[in-house]
Design a protein around this motif. Structure first.
Motif, PDB file in Angstrom:
ATOM      1  N   GLY A 160       1.473  -0.373  11.295  1.00 50.00           N
ATOM      2  CA  GLY A 160       0.790  -0.052  10.037  1.00 50.00           C
ATOM      3  C   GLY A 160       1.277  -1.001   8.966  1.00 50.00           C
ATOM      4  N   HIS A 174       0.840  -1.200   0.000  1.00 54.40           N
ATOM      5  CA  HIS A 174       0.000   0.000   0.000  1.00 54.40           C
ATOM      6  C   HIS A 174       0.874   1.249   0.000  1.00 54.40           C
ATOM      7  CE1 HIS A 174      -3.519  -2.577   1.051  1.00 54.40           C
ATOM      8  NE2 HIS A 174      -2.572  -3.289   1.659  1.00 54.40           N
ATOM      9  N   ASN A 175       1.833   1.274  -0.887  1.00 53.60           N
ATOM     10  CA  ASN A 175       2.801   2.361  -0.963  1.00 53.60           C
ATOM     11  C   ASN A 175       3.440   2.325  -2.343  1.00 53.60           C
ATOM     12  OD1 ASN A 175       3.205   4.039   1.385  1.00 53.60           O
ATOM     13  ND2 ASN A 175       3.698   2.168   2.501  1.00 53.60           N
ATOM     14  N   VAL A 202       6.107   2.194   7.837  1.00 55.20           N
ATOM     15  CA  VAL A 202       6.327   2.471   6.421  1.00 55.20           C
ATOM     16  C   VAL A 202       5.057   3.066   5.815  1.00 55.20           C
ATOM     17  CG1 VAL A 202       6.928   1.426   4.205  1.00 55.20           C
ATOM     18  CG2 VAL A 202       8.064   0.638   6.296  1.00 55.20           C
ATOM     19  N   TRP A 246       1.450   9.053  10.671  1.00 61.80           N
ATOM     20  CA  TRP A 246       0.434   9.706  11.513  1.00 61.80           C
ATOM     21  C   TRP A 246       0.190   8.875  12.774  1.00 61.80           C
ATOM     22  CZ3 TRP A 246      -0.471   7.712   6.614  1.00 61.80           C
ATOM     23  CH2 TRP A 246      -1.156   6.504   6.573  1.00 61.80           C
ATOM     24  N   ASP A 302      -2.050  -3.519  12.417  1.00 63.75           N
ATOM     25  CA  ASP A 302      -2.723  -2.656  11.446  1.00 63.75           C
ATOM     26  C   ASP A 302      -4.188  -2.484  11.816  1.00 63.75           C
ATOM     27  OD1 ASP A 302      -1.893  -1.597   8.436  1.00 63.75           O
ATOM     28  OD2 ASP A 302      -4.056  -1.871   8.721  1.00 63.75           O
ATOM     29  N   ASP A 362      -5.203  -0.691  16.705  1.00 63.93           N
ATOM     30  CA  ASP A 362      -4.620   0.641  16.564  1.00 63.93           C
ATOM     31  C   ASP A 362      -3.173   0.555  17.050  1.00 63.93           C
ATOM     32  OD1 ASP A 362      -3.909   3.310  16.670  1.00 63.93           O
ATOM     33  OD2 ASP A 362      -5.845   3.950  17.485  1.00 63.93           O
ATOM     34  N   ALA A 363      -2.222   0.971  16.219  1.00 64.59           N
ATOM     35  CA  ALA A 363      -0.804   0.865  16.596  1.00 64.59           C
ATOM     36  C   ALA A 363      -0.317   2.091  17.371  1.00 64.59           C
ATOM     37  CB  ALA A 363       0.057   0.657  15.350  1.00 64.59           C
TER      38      ALA A 363
HETATM   39  N1  SAH Z   1       3.192  -0.436   5.554  1.00 63.62           N
HETATM   40  C1  SAH Z   1       2.181  -0.997   4.695  1.00 63.62           C
HETATM   41  C2  SAH Z   1       0.878  -0.205   4.702  1.00 63.62           C
HETATM   42  C3  SAH Z   1       1.006   1.270   4.417  1.00 63.62           C
HETATM   43  S1  SAH Z   1      -0.554   2.094   4.138  1.00 63.62           S
HETATM   44  C4  SAH Z   1       2.695  -1.118   3.284  1.00 63.62           C
HETATM   45  O1  SAH Z   1       3.696  -0.475   2.961  1.00 63.62           O
HETATM   46  O2  SAH Z   1       2.090  -1.826   2.483  1.00 63.62           O
HETATM   47  C5  SAH Z   1      -0.943   2.684   5.754  1.00 63.62           C
HETATM   48  C6  SAH Z   1      -1.462   1.581   6.662  1.00 63.62           C
HETATM   49  O3  SAH Z   1      -1.680   2.125   7.950  1.00 63.62           O
HETATM   50  C7  SAH Z   1      -2.795   0.977   6.233  1.00 63.62           C
HETATM   51  O4  SAH Z   1      -2.639  -0.413   6.149  1.00 63.62           O
HETATM   52  C8  SAH Z   1      -3.753   1.357   7.345  1.00 63.62           C
HETATM   53  O5  SAH Z   1      -4.744   0.381   7.568  1.00 63.62           O
HETATM   54  C9  SAH Z   1      -2.820   1.498   8.515  1.00 63.62           C
HETATM   55  N2  SAH Z   1      -3.252   2.350   9.617  1.00 63.62           N
HETATM   56  C10 SAH Z   1      -3.832   3.572   9.559  1.00 63.62           C
HETATM   57  N3  SAH Z   1      -4.003   4.060  10.815  1.00 63.62           N
HETATM   58  C11 SAH Z   1      -3.509   3.129  11.671  1.00 63.62           C
HETATM   59  C12 SAH Z   1      -3.390   3.030  13.102  1.00 63.62           C
HETATM   60  N4  SAH Z   1      -3.814   4.019  13.890  1.00 63.62           N
HETATM   61  N5  SAH Z   1      -2.833   1.925  13.622  1.00 63.62           N
HETATM   62  C13 SAH Z   1      -2.402   0.912  12.818  1.00 63.62           C
HETATM   63  N6  SAH Z   1      -2.487   0.943  11.493  1.00 63.62           N
HETATM   64  C14 SAH Z   1      -3.028   2.037  10.920  1.00 63.62           C
END
Ligand code: SAH
Length: 248
Positions: A44, A17-18, A110, A114, A66, A94-95
């Motif tokens: 995340g 997702h990047n 990655v 936020w 995640d 929630d991380a």
């Molecule tokens: N690192 C992964 C995903 C990046 S996209 C990759 O590179 O493929 C951002 C991710 O953060 C998404 O999967 C979203 O579900 C997650 N996310 C958003 N807010 C979050 C939170 N508060 N705690 C954990 N994950 C979170």
């Protein structure tokens, strides 16, 4: 508890997702000289591609957290598919504020900074899980070209030019936080295409399968507008990279 549903729709078919590609993710794993059984924490973790492929290729073990239930389920399936389900675990949560019980060798966030309220806060959060001498990984956008106006920054879906730095400034900012940058892998425009353009086919197919959904209007509007917006702004102005940091 989940991320806004629109992301679970538009990125449902993404493994990463990047804007980083599978090849660059592999380059990064090799660049870090990971030892077998090295412990990796990923805040995340999305659909788990980094942890799962590094578990397969380098024998690392680790945990991903995640907020997306869908992505977390996909990560668990991917671990089984790659034969690494005994090495990695994925937690739907929630991380924010997450600190591992045992110190890790690599602590990563990655493309989700936020979670710690920005780059500095995320580095601080990850540092609380890190063993002395361990590596922090931060995936973050930067301005490949500085937007000439605030309007252009908004076209990149940033709130303002001040949201991001240019690459030399971003690298220097890690130093100001007390960290050496010890490696980096940068995305390129092809990588951005894999991340952004892959959403378009997913949206088109989703619209065909879900014409009456309450988000159908929003998805239709995005599919109509996104290719031209992306090509004019994000693709031209925004860079993205993963930066490996060690405390000085
Ligand atoms: N690192 C992964 C995903 C990046 S996209 C990759 O590179 O493929 C951002 C991710 O953060 C998404 O999967 C979203 O579900 C997650 N996310 C958003 N807010 C979050 C939170 N508060 N705690 C954990 N994950 C979170």
């Amino acid at each position: 508890m989940d991320i806004p549903r629109i992301f679970n729709i538009t990125e449902s078919a993404h493994r990463i997702h990047n804007p980083i590609t599978p090849e660059k993710l592999a380059t990064l794993g090799a660049a870090l000289r990971l030892e077998p059984r090295a412990r990796v924490l990923d805040l995340g973790s999305g659909s788990g591609e980094m942890l799962c492929t590094w578990a397969r290729d380098h024998g690392v073990v680790g945990t991903g957290i995640d907020l997306s239930q869908l992505f977390t389920e996909q990560a668990k399936r991917r671990a089984v598919e790659l034969g690494v389900a005994d090495q990695v675990r994925f937690i739907h949560d929630d991380a924010a504020g997450y600190v591992s019980d045992e110190p890790v060798d690599v602590a990563a966030c990655v493309g989700a900074c936020w979670i710690g309220g920005g780059v500095a806060g995320t580095i601080e959060l990850l540092a609380r899980s890190l063993r002395p001498g361990g590596i922090i990984l931060i995936g973050e956008p930067y301005w490949r070209r500085l937007p000439p106006t605030e309007e252009v920054a908004k076209g990149c879906l940033a709130e303002s030019i001040a949201d991001f730095l240019v690459l030399p400034e971003l690298l220097a900012s890690f130093g100001e936080l007390g960290y050496d940058v010890v490696e980096m892998v940068l995305a390129d425009q092809d990588g951005w295409d894999r991340y952004e353009a892959a959403k378009w086919l997913t949206m088109r197919r989703w619209l065909e399968a879900n014409p009456g959904d309450e988000l159908a209007g929003e998805v239709r509007a995005q599919l109509t507008a996104e290719p031209a917006r992306y090509a004019a702004y994000t693709r031209e102005y925004l860079g993205w990279g993963v930066f490996a940091l060690m405390r000085r």
